[in-house]
Design an enzyme around this catalytic site. Structure first.
Site, PDB file in Angstrom:
ATOM      1  N   LEU A  24       0.775  -1.334   0.036  1.00 56.79           N
ATOM      2  CA  LEU A  24      -0.098   0.063  -0.028  1.00 56.79           C
ATOM      3  C   LEU A  24       0.723   1.324  -0.213  1.00 56.79           C
ATOM      4  O   LEU A  24       0.284   2.339   0.076  1.00 56.79           O
ATOM      5  CB  LEU A  24      -0.928  -0.144   1.174  1.00 56.79           C
ATOM      6  CG  LEU A  24      -1.870  -1.347   1.089  1.00 56.79           C
ATOM      7  CD1 LEU A  24      -3.155  -0.953   2.047  1.00 56.79           C
ATOM      8  CD2 LEU A  24      -2.534  -1.369  -0.333  1.00 56.79           C
ATOM      9  N   ASN A  51       8.012  -3.183   2.515  1.00 54.96           N
ATOM     10  CA  ASN A  51       9.001  -2.433   1.821  1.00 54.96           C
ATOM     11  C   ASN A  51       8.464  -1.155   1.552  1.00 54.96           C
ATOM     12  O   ASN A  51       8.367  -0.549   0.459  1.00 54.96           O
ATOM     13  CB  ASN A  51       9.368  -3.468   0.551  1.00 54.96           C
ATOM     14  CG  ASN A  51       8.048  -3.569  -0.453  1.00 54.96           C
ATOM     15  OD1 ASN A  51       6.828  -3.252   0.056  1.00 54.96           O
ATOM     16  ND2 ASN A  51       8.525  -3.837  -1.738  1.00 54.96           N
ATOM     17  N   ASP A  73       9.818  -9.136   1.902  1.00 55.61           N
ATOM     18  CA  ASP A  73       9.214  -9.125   0.442  1.00 55.61           C
ATOM     19  C   ASP A  73       9.684  -8.119  -0.488  1.00 55.61           C
ATOM     20  O   ASP A  73       9.692  -7.016  -0.136  1.00 55.61           O
ATOM     21  CB  ASP A  73       7.830  -9.018   0.413  1.00 55.61           C
ATOM     22  CG  ASP A  73       7.381  -9.321  -0.820  1.00 55.61           C
ATOM     23  OD1 ASP A  73       7.469 -10.427  -1.678  1.00 55.61           O
ATOM     24  OD2 ASP A  73       6.709  -8.496  -1.561  1.00 55.61           O
ATOM     25  N   HIS A  91      10.293 -14.234   0.012  1.00 56.83           N
ATOM     26  CA  HIS A  91      10.388 -13.971  -1.316  1.00 56.83           C
ATOM     27  C   HIS A  91      11.328 -14.692  -1.837  1.00 56.83           C
ATOM     28  O   HIS A  91      12.490 -14.360  -1.598  1.00 56.83           O
ATOM     29  CB  HIS A  91      10.607 -12.302  -1.452  1.00 56.83           C
ATOM     30  CG  HIS A  91      10.834 -12.039  -2.675  1.00 56.83           C
ATOM     31  ND1 HIS A  91      10.169 -11.046  -3.526  1.00 56.83           N
ATOM     32  CD2 HIS A  91      11.858 -12.173  -3.729  1.00 56.83           C
ATOM     33  CE1 HIS A  91      10.250 -10.741  -4.749  1.00 56.83           C
ATOM     34  NE2 HIS A  91      11.691 -11.491  -4.966  1.00 56.83           N
ATOM     35  N   HIS A 131       4.010 -15.796  -3.169  1.00 58.69           N
ATOM     36  CA  HIS A 131       3.850 -15.766  -4.624  1.00 58.69           C
ATOM     37  C   HIS A 131       4.564 -16.747  -5.273  1.00 58.69           C
ATOM     38  O   HIS A 131       5.548 -16.622  -6.242  1.00 58.69           O
ATOM     39  CB  HIS A 131       4.094 -14.354  -5.286  1.00 58.69           C
ATOM     40  CG  HIS A 131       5.216 -13.523  -4.828  1.00 58.69           C
ATOM     41  ND1 HIS A 131       6.665 -14.142  -4.536  1.00 58.69           N
ATOM     42  CD2 HIS A 131       5.711 -12.237  -4.558  1.00 58.69           C
ATOM     43  CE1 HIS A 131       7.392 -13.261  -4.326  1.00 58.69           C
ATOM     44  NE2 HIS A 131       6.838 -12.106  -3.855  1.00 58.69           N
ATOM     45  N   ASP A 176      -0.823  -9.625  -4.159  1.00 51.41           N
ATOM     46  CA  ASP A 176       0.522  -8.845  -4.432  1.00 51.41           C
ATOM     47  C   ASP A 176       0.380  -7.614  -5.220  1.00 51.41           C
ATOM     48  O   ASP A 176       1.000  -7.308  -6.097  1.00 51.41           O
ATOM     49  CB  ASP A 176       1.506  -9.855  -5.316  1.00 51.41           C
ATOM     50  CG  ASP A 176       2.880  -9.479  -5.019  1.00 51.41           C
ATOM     51  OD1 ASP A 176       3.170  -8.239  -4.728  1.00 51.41           O
ATOM     52  OD2 ASP A 176       4.030  -9.957  -5.813  1.00 51.41           O
ATOM     53  N   HIS A 199       2.481   0.863  -9.029  1.00 53.55           N
ATOM     54  CA  HIS A 199       3.652   1.746  -9.752  1.00 53.55           C
ATOM     55  C   HIS A 199       2.938   2.656 -10.750  1.00 53.55           C
ATOM     56  O   HIS A 199       1.770   2.459 -11.247  1.00 53.55           O
ATOM     57  CB  HIS A 199       4.452   1.009 -10.514  1.00 53.55           C
ATOM     58  CG  HIS A 199       5.385  -0.055  -9.671  1.00 53.55           C
ATOM     59  ND1 HIS A 199       6.286   0.391  -8.939  1.00 53.55           N
ATOM     60  CD2 HIS A 199       5.475  -1.372  -9.641  1.00 53.55           C
ATOM     61  CE1 HIS A 199       6.745  -0.749  -8.067  1.00 53.55           C
ATOM     62  NE2 HIS A 199       6.067  -1.887  -8.853  1.00 53.55           N
TER      63      HIS A 199
HETATM   64  O1  DOR Z   1       6.210  -7.798  -8.729  1.00 55.81           O
HETATM   65  C1  DOR Z   1       6.516  -7.194  -7.512  1.00 55.81           C
HETATM   66  N1  DOR Z   1       6.064  -5.969  -6.858  1.00 55.81           N
HETATM   67  N2  DOR Z   1       6.930  -8.371  -6.664  1.00 55.81           N
HETATM   68  C2  DOR Z   1       7.779  -8.158  -5.536  1.00 55.81           C
HETATM   69  O2  DOR Z   1       7.991  -8.877  -4.784  1.00 55.81           O
HETATM   70  C3  DOR Z   1       7.494  -6.567  -4.873  1.00 55.81           C
HETATM   71  C4  DOR Z   1       6.543  -5.689  -5.462  1.00 55.81           C
HETATM   72  C5  DOR Z   1       6.641  -4.392  -5.494  1.00 55.81           C
HETATM   73  O3  DOR Z   1       6.790  -3.832  -4.337  1.00 55.81           O
HETATM   74  O4  DOR Z   1       6.677  -3.565  -6.238  1.00 55.81           O
END
Ligand code: DOR
Length: 438
Positions: free
Chosen positions: A73, A104, A162, A189, A242, A315, A319
């Site tokens: 998020l 993260n 992750d 992960h 995943h 998941d 972005h």
């Molecule tokens: O595709 C992914 N995006 N896999 C991950 O493990 C991290 C995630 C992200 O934080 O964008």
């Protein structure tokens, strides 16, 4: 925050909750946030009350609300991609009452302070319940373990690095031992970063044809194999994030057959798309782990059907277009998933042995159990945490129509079957497609 539902009657609805042994047409009465009656004709009296909101449930389904073990998020630190408010709104529209969020963020959720901040934000926003996942190692750097006791005390339901793999076997061993003392699952992960250096997609014929560097299945499998050995050695709770390869499935199946306390999740996109989707260099199809091949999909689907893969996790990884509208190698990996999850998956029921009961179990009951959350349940007396579904709806997600701040998904325009109409979390109505949820 909204108050608990005062009086809601859903009439003549198909209620399905495999954990409660329920699949029947019933009336459902929710009073002050709790299910107070459930059964054929059980809503007749309440429906006449002036206070009642009555929904005609014919042709609709009520299911225990979903629980996502894996979402990003982005708050704190990357609110331009998503924040807790928009992420939880997306979750509610996807039928989720609970969302476990990965650490993260910026800063990484490796302290009590960040865990508490997330929980505070979520409480201000209302909506589905947020459950922070703390980092395994400080800064997700793979070296020094976090203060898991504090993270747990602050509200973390699991630990994970992750986005990156815990590469050191010694650190992973200590993490499992330490987490075990607090009964926290360790979510891995699984990616051997040395085998994936510079990789953009699955290693195979398609990567060769496109001239993109490959991420071999073996990079996942070697970590899963090692981790299962460590999980057995330590007796700790290990959870694979995943899962994407047929090798992972084989290893998990073997470990589970010997009674190990290991669990795993699979994403909708790994169940539906192959590396062929990358032809055309669609950066929306760049994910980590990468989309694999037909044989992997077949193995993943069979493993979901037989419970070797316990849970479905989105998941959800938002972005911005700036991070996706670029050369494939520079694009960030990930796709959004919270709002599309159910509509993408309902069509899998009846294929590869997947039953509706197992799908619901994988979306709700099992992930709740893994995260130590009270599982949403359709029983009299239970807190109302449920989702109302139109199983007949056919819809095509349109850009700009979803609640996430980001639009990185390759599923725009795809026909989805089954749509979430309403979601209750903690006895509160957090999403109402036909009402004023926005
Ligand atoms: O595709 C992914 N995006 N896999 C991950 O493990 C991290 C995630 C992200 O934080 O964008």
């Amino acid at each position: 925050m909204t108050s608990p539902v005062e009086l809601l009657v859903v009439k003549s609805v198909r209620a399905v909750d495999p954990a409660a042994g329920l699949d029947a047409e019933v009336d459902l009465v929710i009073e002050r946030g709790r299910i107070t009656a459930l059964g054929p004709g059980a809503g007749a009296k309440a429906a006449h009350s002036e206070r009642a909101r009555v929904i005609d449930g014919s042709g609709k389904w009520v299911l225990p609300a979903f629980v996502d073990l894996h979402a990003h998020l982005r708050e704190p630190g990357q609110e331009y991609k998503e924040d807790i408010r928009s992420g939880l709104a997306a979750a509610a529209a996807g039928g989720f009452a609970h969302v476990c969020v990965m650490p993260n963020t910026k800063p990484v959720n490796d302290t009590r302070a960040v865990t508490e901040l997330m929980l505070r934000r979520a409480a201000e926003v209302g909506g589905p319940e947020l459950h922070p996942i703390g980092a395994i190692t400080v800064g997700q750097k793979g070296k020094e373990l976090t203060e898991m006791a504090e993270l747990r005390e602050a509200g973390a339901v699991a630990v994970s690095d992750d986005g990156v793999c815990v590469m050191s076997s010694a650190v992973m061993r200590r993490a499992l031992e330490y987490a075990k003392t607090f009964d926290l699952p360790v979510i891995q992960h699984a990616e051997d970063h040395e085998l994936t250096a510079g990789a953009d997609m699955h290693e195979g014929a398609v990567s060769a044809r496109l001239g993109l560097r490959g991420w071999p299945r073996a990079a996942e499998d070697v970590i899963v194999a090692r981790d299962l050995i460590l999980a057995e050695y330590t007796g700790a709770r290990y959870h694979l994030a995943h899962a994407s390869t047929l090798g992972s499935v084989r290893l998990l199946r073997e470990a589970k057959s010997r009674g190990l306390a290991v669990t795993a999740e699979v994403t909708p996109h790994h169940l539906l798309l192959t590396d062929a989707s990358v032809i055309g260099y669609d950066t929306f199809c760049k994910v980590n782990p990468p989309l694999r091949e037909e044989a992997d999909i077949a193995a993943l689907r069979a493993a979901l059907a037989d419970g070797t893969l316990d849970a479905i996790a989105t998941d959800h990884a938002p972005h911005t277009s700036l991070e996706k509208d670029c050369e494939f190698s520079y694009a960030k990996p990930g796709m959004i998933g919270l709002e599309l999850c159910f509509g993408l998956l309902l069509g899998l029921v009846g294929k590869s042995g997947l039953t509706l009961a197992r799908l619901i179990d994988a979306l709700s009951t099992r992930p709740a159990r893994i995260a130590g959350i009270d599982a949403p349940s359709l029983r009299e007396g239970a807190l109302a945490e449920l989702t109302l579904i139109d199983p007949e709806a056919r819809w095509h997600p349109e850009r700009g129509s979803l609640r996430s701040k980001s639009d990185n998904t390759p599923f725009w325009g795809r026909e989805l079957s089954g749509q979430v109409l309403a979601t209750l979390s903690g006895g509160r109505l957090v999403f109402d497609r036909n009402g004023a949820d926005r």
